[in-house]
Design a protein around this motif. Sequence first.
Motif, PDB file in Angstrom:
ATOM      1  N   CYS A  63      17.960 -15.960  15.950  1.00 11.04           N
ATOM      2  CA  CYS A  63      19.016 -14.943  15.839  1.00 11.04           C
ATOM      3  C   CYS A  63      19.219 -14.237  17.177  1.00 11.04           C
ATOM      4  CB  CYS A  63      18.672 -13.928  14.755  1.00 11.04           C
ATOM      5  SG  CYS A  63      18.725 -14.641  13.110  1.00 11.04           S
ATOM      6  N   SER A  64      18.127 -13.954  17.854  1.00 12.14           N
ATOM      7  CA  SER A  64      18.225 -13.292  19.153  1.00 12.14           C
ATOM      8  C   SER A  64      18.976 -14.191  20.144  1.00 12.14           C
ATOM      9  CB  SER A  64      16.807 -12.985  19.631  1.00 12.14           C
ATOM     10  OG  SER A  64      16.803 -12.634  20.973  1.00 12.14           O
ATOM     11  N   LYS A  65      18.654 -15.472  20.129  1.00 15.13           N
ATOM     12  CA  LYS A  65      19.307 -16.439  21.024  1.00 15.13           C
ATOM     13  C   LYS A  65      20.809 -16.503  20.760  1.00 15.13           C
ATOM     14  CE  LYS A  65      19.085 -20.759  20.106  1.00 15.13           C
ATOM     15  NZ  LYS A  65      18.817 -22.107  19.718  1.00 15.13           N
ATOM     16  N   GLU A  66      21.194 -16.342  19.480  1.00 16.11           N
ATOM     17  CA  GLU A  66      22.613 -16.442  19.112  1.00 16.11           C
ATOM     18  C   GLU A  66      23.345 -15.105  19.242  1.00 16.11           C
ATOM     19  OE1 GLU A  66      24.229 -19.348  18.301  1.00 16.11           O
ATOM     20  OE2 GLU A  66      22.326 -20.240  18.920  1.00 16.11           O
ATOM     21  N   GLY A  67      22.640 -14.062  19.686  1.00 17.37           N
ATOM     22  CA  GLY A  67      23.283 -12.759  19.877  1.00 17.37           C
ATOM     23  C   GLY A  67      23.316 -11.897  18.629  1.00 17.37           C
ATOM     24  N   PHE A  68      22.645 -12.335  17.572  1.00 20.01           N
ATOM     25  CA  PHE A  68      22.555 -11.520  16.354  1.00 20.01           C
ATOM     26  C   PHE A  68      21.286 -10.660  16.461  1.00 20.01           C
ATOM     27  CE2 PHE A  68      24.987 -15.206  14.540  1.00 20.01           C
ATOM     28  CZ  PHE A  68      26.138 -14.497  14.204  1.00 20.01           C
ATOM     29  N   ASN A  69      21.381  -9.598  17.247  1.00 20.36           N
ATOM     30  CA  ASN A  69      20.172  -8.802  17.506  1.00 20.36           C
ATOM     31  C   ASN A  69      19.704  -8.024  16.276  1.00 20.36           C
ATOM     32  OD1 ASN A  69      20.076  -9.752  20.094  1.00 20.36           O
ATOM     33  ND2 ASN A  69      21.300  -8.075  20.945  1.00 20.36           N
ATOM     34  N   GLY A  70      20.659  -7.662  15.416  1.00 21.08           N
ATOM     35  CA  GLY A  70      20.290  -6.961  14.179  1.00 21.08           C
ATOM     36  C   GLY A  70      19.509  -7.891  13.256  1.00 21.08           C
ATOM     37  N   ALA A  71      19.992  -9.114  13.103  1.00 21.40           N
ATOM     38  CA  ALA A  71      19.304 -10.096  12.251  1.00 21.40           C
ATOM     39  C   ALA A  71      17.941 -10.435  12.855  1.00 21.40           C
ATOM     40  CB  ALA A  71      20.150 -11.352  12.094  1.00 21.40           C
ATOM     41  N   SER A  72      17.906 -10.486  14.175  1.00 17.92           N
ATOM     42  CA  SER A  72      16.632 -10.750  14.854  1.00 17.92           C
ATOM     43  C   SER A  72      15.628  -9.656  14.506  1.00 17.92           C
ATOM     44  CB  SER A  72      16.868 -10.815  16.367  1.00 17.92           C
ATOM     45  OG  SER A  72      15.649 -10.985  17.018  1.00 17.92           O
ATOM     46  N   ASN A  73      16.091  -8.413  14.514  1.00 14.84           N
ATOM     47  CA  ASN A  73      15.225  -7.284  14.125  1.00 14.84           C
ATOM     48  C   ASN A  73      14.781  -7.428  12.672  1.00 14.84           C
ATOM     49  OD1 ASN A  73      14.224  -4.384  14.057  1.00 14.84           O
ATOM     50  ND2 ASN A  73      15.832  -4.323  12.515  1.00 14.84           N
TER      51      ASN A  73
END
Length: 170
Positions: A31-41
């Motif tokens: 998710c972080s790699k794809e720019g979904f920082n909220g989902a990454s969290n």
Amino acid sequence: MIHKNLQQALIEQLNKEFHSAYIYLGMSAYCSKEGFNGASNWFLVQYQEEVAHGMKLFKYLEDQNVEITLPAIESVSVEFSSLLDVFEKSLAHEQYMTQNLNNLSDIAMREKDHATYNLLQWYVTEQVEEESNVNAIIDHIKLVGDNGYGLYTIDKELATRVFVDPTTAA
Ligand code: OFO
């Protein structure tokens, strides 16, 4: 004293809890790699929850004088096709974990091991909440489809999740 077969099954479950943590760490990285920082969290918090689940079981096995072994943790994938895909795989994994916990509960019941059965019911209840949380996120993602603003809004919401240790929460 926990029956030998059940001891082995609980050690396998211990490994599965830490494997779950690893799976969520992989999902967080995707998710972080794809720019979904909220989902990454969100997945990072999920990782922390799984570590807490593992430690609760570890502590129980120690308290019951089980000779603990720590087999290798299986590698995990960090490749997914979309935000929906990653959450659907998360749900499938939770359903698999629920099945494992139900099977363990069956063994504990068969062995008349009330203490272990009691512990396992905590996990079974936890699974209901986990599956329900992921299901709700999947519904939202399906609702917005590939609408960029919709996905952005969901991601913002997922960024608000904070870790609260489920093993100590009231
Ligand atoms: Fe440990 O609850 Fe999810 O897998």
